[in-house]
Design an enzyme around this catalytic site. Structure first.
Site, PDB file in Angstrom:
ATOM      1  N   ARG A 209     -17.646  -3.422  17.941  1.00 22.45           N
ATOM      2  CA  ARG A 209     -16.859  -4.628  17.615  1.00 22.45           C
ATOM      3  C   ARG A 209     -15.499  -4.625  18.305  1.00 22.45           C
ATOM      4  O   ARG A 209     -14.723  -3.685  18.142  1.00 22.45           O
ATOM      5  CB  ARG A 209     -16.689  -4.727  16.093  1.00 22.45           C
ATOM      6  CG  ARG A 209     -18.034  -4.664  15.364  1.00 22.45           C
ATOM      7  CD  ARG A 209     -17.950  -5.049  13.894  1.00 22.45           C
ATOM      8  NE  ARG A 209     -19.142  -4.601  13.179  1.00 22.45           N
ATOM      9  CZ  ARG A 209     -20.288  -5.280  13.082  1.00 22.45           C
ATOM     10  NH1 ARG A 209     -20.402  -6.472  13.634  1.00 22.45           N
ATOM     11  NH2 ARG A 209     -21.318  -4.778  12.424  1.00 22.45           N
TER      12      ARG A 209
ATOM     13  N   CYS B  90       0.532   0.288  10.264  1.00 22.71           N
ATOM     14  CA  CYS B  90       0.079  -0.757   9.344  1.00 22.71           C
ATOM     15  C   CYS B  90       1.182  -1.608   8.725  1.00 22.71           C
ATOM     16  O   CYS B  90       2.136  -1.091   8.131  1.00 22.71           O
ATOM     17  CB  CYS B  90      -0.770  -0.137   8.244  1.00 22.71           C
ATOM     18  SG  CYS B  90      -1.527  -1.396   7.194  1.00 22.71           S
TER      19      CYS B  90
ATOM     20  N   CYS C 286       0.824  -1.207   0.000  1.00 21.99           N
ATOM     21  CA  CYS C 286       0.000   0.000   0.000  1.00 21.99           C
ATOM     22  C   CYS C 286       0.863   1.264   0.000  1.00 21.99           C
ATOM     23  O   CYS C 286       1.850   1.340   0.733  1.00 21.99           O
ATOM     24  CB  CYS C 286      -0.926  -0.020   1.221  1.00 21.99           C
ATOM     25  SG  CYS C 286      -2.032   1.403   1.286  1.00 21.99           S
TER      26      CYS C 286
ATOM     27  N   CYS D  89     -16.424  -9.357   5.624  1.00 17.36           N
ATOM     28  CA  CYS D  89     -15.787  -8.079   5.293  1.00 17.36           C
ATOM     29  C   CYS D  89     -14.549  -8.311   4.440  1.00 17.36           C
ATOM     30  O   CYS D  89     -13.645  -9.045   4.828  1.00 17.36           O
ATOM     31  CB  CYS D  89     -15.425  -7.353   6.583  1.00 17.36           C
ATOM     32  SG  CYS D  89     -14.629  -5.768   6.275  1.00 17.36           S
TER      33      CYS D  89
ATOM     34  N   CYS E 241     -19.567  -6.504   3.641  1.00 18.87           N
ATOM     35  CA  CYS E 241     -18.904  -5.244   3.977  1.00 18.87           C
ATOM     36  C   CYS E 241     -17.590  -5.184   3.195  1.00 18.87           C
ATOM     37  O   CYS E 241     -17.000  -6.217   2.900  1.00 18.87           O
ATOM     38  CB  CYS E 241     -18.629  -5.218   5.480  1.00 18.87           C
ATOM     39  SG  CYS E 241     -17.736  -3.753   6.046  1.00 18.87           S
TER      40      CYS E 241
ATOM     41  N   CYS F 181       0.423   4.998   6.929  1.00 16.10           N
ATOM     42  CA  CYS F 181      -0.196   4.735   8.240  1.00 16.10           C
ATOM     43  C   CYS F 181       0.825   4.040   9.149  1.00 16.10           C
ATOM     44  O   CYS F 181       1.271   2.920   8.849  1.00 16.10           O
ATOM     45  CB  CYS F 181      -1.439   3.868   8.074  1.00 16.10           C
ATOM     46  SG  CYS F 181      -2.557   4.491   6.799  1.00 16.10           S
TER      47      CYS F 181
ATOM     48  N   CYS G 172     -19.625   1.618   8.862  1.00 19.48           N
ATOM     49  CA  CYS G 172     -18.796   0.974   9.878  1.00 19.48           C
ATOM     50  C   CYS G 172     -17.601   1.888  10.096  1.00 19.48           C
ATOM     51  O   CYS G 172     -16.782   2.069   9.182  1.00 19.48           O
ATOM     52  CB  CYS G 172     -18.339  -0.399   9.396  1.00 19.48           C
ATOM     53  SG  CYS G 172     -17.171  -1.196  10.532  1.00 19.48           S
TER      54      CYS G 172
HETATM   55  N1  SAM Z   1      -6.677   0.421   3.207  1.00 17.40           N
HETATM   56  C1  SAM Z   1      -7.968   0.716   3.676  1.00 17.40           C
HETATM   57  C2  SAM Z   1      -7.985   1.814   4.713  1.00 17.40           C
HETATM   58  O1  SAM Z   1      -6.983   2.039   5.368  1.00 17.40           O
HETATM   59  O2  SAM Z   1      -9.031   2.438   4.857  1.00 17.40           O
HETATM   60  C3  SAM Z   1      -8.711  -0.471   4.222  1.00 17.40           C
HETATM   61  C4  SAM Z   1      -7.992  -1.531   5.037  1.00 17.40           C
HETATM   62  S1  SAM Z   1      -7.276  -0.986   6.573  1.00 17.40           S
HETATM   63  C5  SAM Z   1      -6.380  -2.398   7.058  1.00 17.40           C
HETATM   64  C6  SAM Z   1      -8.669  -0.907   7.665  1.00 17.40           C
HETATM   65  C7  SAM Z   1      -8.431  -0.414   9.065  1.00 17.40           C
HETATM   66  O3  SAM Z   1      -7.760  -1.394   9.827  1.00 17.40           O
HETATM   67  C8  SAM Z   1      -7.568   0.823   9.265  1.00 17.40           C
HETATM   68  O4  SAM Z   1      -8.254   2.004   9.001  1.00 17.40           O
HETATM   69  C9  SAM Z   1      -7.183   0.713  10.720  1.00 17.40           C
HETATM   70  O5  SAM Z   1      -8.128   1.380  11.527  1.00 17.40           O
HETATM   71  C10 SAM Z   1      -7.209  -0.798  10.969  1.00 17.40           C
HETATM   72  N2  SAM Z   1      -5.844  -1.309  11.191  1.00 17.40           N
HETATM   73  C11 SAM Z   1      -4.892  -1.499  10.247  1.00 17.40           C
HETATM   74  N3  SAM Z   1      -3.753  -1.972  10.785  1.00 17.40           N
HETATM   75  C12 SAM Z   1      -3.984  -2.081  12.113  1.00 17.40           C
HETATM   76  C13 SAM Z   1      -3.168  -2.507  13.214  1.00 17.40           C
HETATM   77  N4  SAM Z   1      -1.919  -2.892  13.050  1.00 17.40           N
HETATM   78  N5  SAM Z   1      -3.725  -2.522  14.439  1.00 17.40           N
HETATM   79  C14 SAM Z   1      -4.998  -2.125  14.611  1.00 17.40           C
HETATM   80  N6  SAM Z   1      -5.809  -1.704  13.610  1.00 17.40           N
HETATM   81  C15 SAM Z   1      -5.311  -1.679  12.379  1.00 17.40           C
HETATM   82  C1  DTB Z   2     -11.246  -2.681  11.626  1.00 17.53           C
HETATM   83  O1  DTB Z   2     -11.585  -1.660  12.244  1.00 17.53           O
HETATM   84  N1  DTB Z   2     -10.446  -3.622  12.088  1.00 17.53           N
HETATM   85  C2  DTB Z   2     -10.215  -4.650  11.090  1.00 17.53           C
HETATM   86  C3  DTB Z   2     -11.178  -4.221   9.973  1.00 17.53           C
HETATM   87  N2  DTB Z   2     -11.650  -2.961  10.418  1.00 17.53           N
HETATM   88  C4  DTB Z   2     -10.689  -4.137   8.596  1.00 17.53           C
HETATM   89  C5  DTB Z   2      -8.782  -4.680  10.626  1.00 17.53           C
HETATM   90  C6  DTB Z   2      -7.792  -4.735  11.691  1.00 17.53           C
HETATM   91  C7  DTB Z   2      -6.449  -4.973  11.109  1.00 17.53           C
HETATM   92  C8  DTB Z   2      -5.536  -5.499  12.135  1.00 17.53           C
HETATM   93  C9  DTB Z   2      -4.151  -5.620  11.775  1.00 17.53           C
HETATM   94  C10 DTB Z   2      -3.835  -6.573  10.675  1.00 17.53           C
HETATM   95  O2  DTB Z   2      -4.016  -7.797  10.798  1.00 17.53           O
HETATM   96  O3  DTB Z   2      -3.301  -6.073   9.661  1.00 17.53           O
HETATM   97 FE1  SF4 Z   3      -2.838   1.195   3.400  1.00 23.32          FE
HETATM   98 FE2  SF4 Z   3      -2.682   0.012   5.770  1.00 23.32          FE
HETATM   99 FE3  SF4 Z   3      -3.125   2.625   5.627  1.00 23.32          FE
HETATM  100 FE4  SF4 Z   3      -5.076   0.924   4.814  1.00 23.32          FE
HETATM  101  S1  SF4 Z   3      -4.271   1.147   6.893  1.00 23.32           S
HETATM  102  S2  SF4 Z   3      -4.372   2.778   3.780  1.00 23.32           S
HETATM  103  S3  SF4 Z   3      -3.791  -0.748   3.991  1.00 23.32           S
HETATM  104  S4  SF4 Z   3      -1.258   1.549   4.941  1.00 23.32           S
END
Ligand code: SAM
Ligand code: DTB
Ligand code: SF4
Length: 323
Positions: free
Chosen positions: A265, A64, A57, A101, A133, A61, A193
């Site tokens: 959730r 992430c 990506c 989802c 979702c 973030c 959501c």
């Molecule tokens: N890329 C898209 C976005 O960021 O909107 C969708 C997927 S992203 C993985 C969805 C959500 O997962 C993020 O907005 C964040 O709130 C959560 N998330 C991602 N990585 C995480 C982590 N390491 N720990 C907790 N929540 C996480």
């Molecule tokens: C949300 O709020 N939590 C889920 C879902 N929406 C997409 C994702 C959490 C991601 C957790 C870290 C990972 O496994 O990458």
């Molecule tokens: Fe990309 Fe992860 Fe940020 Fe979603 S949360 S926009 S997958 S870097």
């Protein structure tokens, strides 16, 4: 079920602060009482989360594991085949999930063949009778409308943190970008959501501000995921201290009181919680968990299906058919 509490969209910061800071057991007791007025306390919605496009990506973030710029060891995978996604959805339904989802590591949706394939996935998963979702990053109005027309039930797009803490976590997009996408989702008639993450180094006042933004939306999100940071080595937040679970409990309880109707959730972070800590979160009003047959959430570990089934049995919880 009686409905004694009313829905409010005019909470002020001081009120939220007072709720969040109540003596813990008083806070949980009140949240549990509100929960019982609006929901069946014996039911938990099990949602299956599937990463349909993993890693690589372009966003930054800081939490992430899927951001291309950090060395996290995550293998980049192209968009999955529709057939594979549908068979995972079938198995998810058979194992008790009522919501499915699909997550993609995209900054935003682009109008291309990948999006067309996601639209087909949405239609086929919806046909199975699951709440479908997606979480695909930013959306335009017309993309939200296309998703709705394809049969999308809900769209996940988190605030992630407070408006004030946001730019310490993400610089490649703004808080307003997030809010705009949420408007497009709402305007298209898709269920919203929207939640966030705690444990990102934010202050208590940031958490309260995030809850303030969520609970003052003209319509509350129908679904509020509360995530504890799942620490990923190689990301800027990989070495953060483990979040104190009582903060998760406070966050969930406050969300439950502010947004009584929402599904709250218990999302990322369960892997590091004991059964007792998770049980406290359910007592505080969480009524949903994420699961996946792979044992991973997206790229971090998550409890196995059997483990969750056992926990639900011990606590006397049943899987909710549909919210
Ligand atoms: N890329 C898209 C976005 O960021 O909107 C969708 C997927 S992203 C993985 C969805 C959500 O997962 C993020 O907005 C964040 O709130 C959560 N998330 C991602 N990585 C995480 C982590 N390491 N720990 C907790 N929540 C996480
Ligand atoms: C949300 O709020 N939590 C889920 C879902 N929406 C997409 C994702 C959490 C991601 C957790 C870290 C990972 O496994 O990458
Ligand atoms: Fe990309 Fe992860 Fe940020 Fe979603 S949360 S926009 S997958 S870097």
């Amino acid at each position: 079920m009686q409905t004694a509490t009313s829905i409010r969209n005019d909470w002020n910061i001081e009120e939220i602060e007072a709720i969040y800071n109540r003596p813990l057991l008083e806070l949980v007791y009140e949240a549990a009482s509100v929960h019982r007025q609006w929901h069946d306390p014996e039911a938990i919605q099990v949602c299956t989360l599937l990463s349909i496009k993993t890693g690589g990506c372009p966003e930054d973030c800081a939490y992430c594991g899927q951001a291309a710029r950090y060395q996290t060891g995550v293998t980049v995978k192209a968009l999955m085949k529709k057939e594979d996604v549908v068979s995972i959805a079938q198995r998810a339904k058979a194992s008790g999930s009522s919501r499915f989802c699909m997550a993609a590591a995209w900054r935003e949706v682009k109008d291309n063949r990948d999006f067309d394939r996601v639209l087909e996935m949405v239609t086929e998963v919806a046909r199975l009778g699951l709440e479908v979702c997606c979480t695909l990053g930013m959306l335009t109005e017309s993309q939200a409308e296309k998703l709705k027309a394809a049969g999308l039930y809900a769209y996940n797009h988190n605030l992630d943190s407070s408006d004030t803490h946001y730019d310490k976590i993400i610089t490649t997009r703004t808080y307003d970008d997030r809010l705009n996408t949420l408007d497009h989702v709402r305007d298209a008639g898709i269920s919203v959501c929207c939640g966030g993450i705690i444990g990102l180094g934010e202050t208590k006042s940031d958490r309260i501000r995030m809850l303030h933004t969520l609970s003052n939306m003209p319509e509350h999100p129908e679904s509020v995921p509360v995530n504890a940071l799942a620490r990923v080595k190689g990301t800027p937040l990989g070495d953060m201290d483990r979040l104190d679970s009582w903060e998760m409990v406070r966050m969930i309880a406050t969300a439950r009181i502010l947004m009584p109707k929402a599904m709250v959730r218990l999302s990322a972070g369960r892997m590091e919680m004991s059964d007792q800590e998770q049980a406290f979160c359910f007592m505080a009003g969480a009524n949903s968990i994420f699961t996946n047959e792979s044992g991973e959430l997206l790229v971090t570990p998550n409890p196995a299906l059997d483990q969750d089934r056992e926990l639900m049995q011990v606590l006397g919880l049943k899987a909710l058919e549909k919210a």
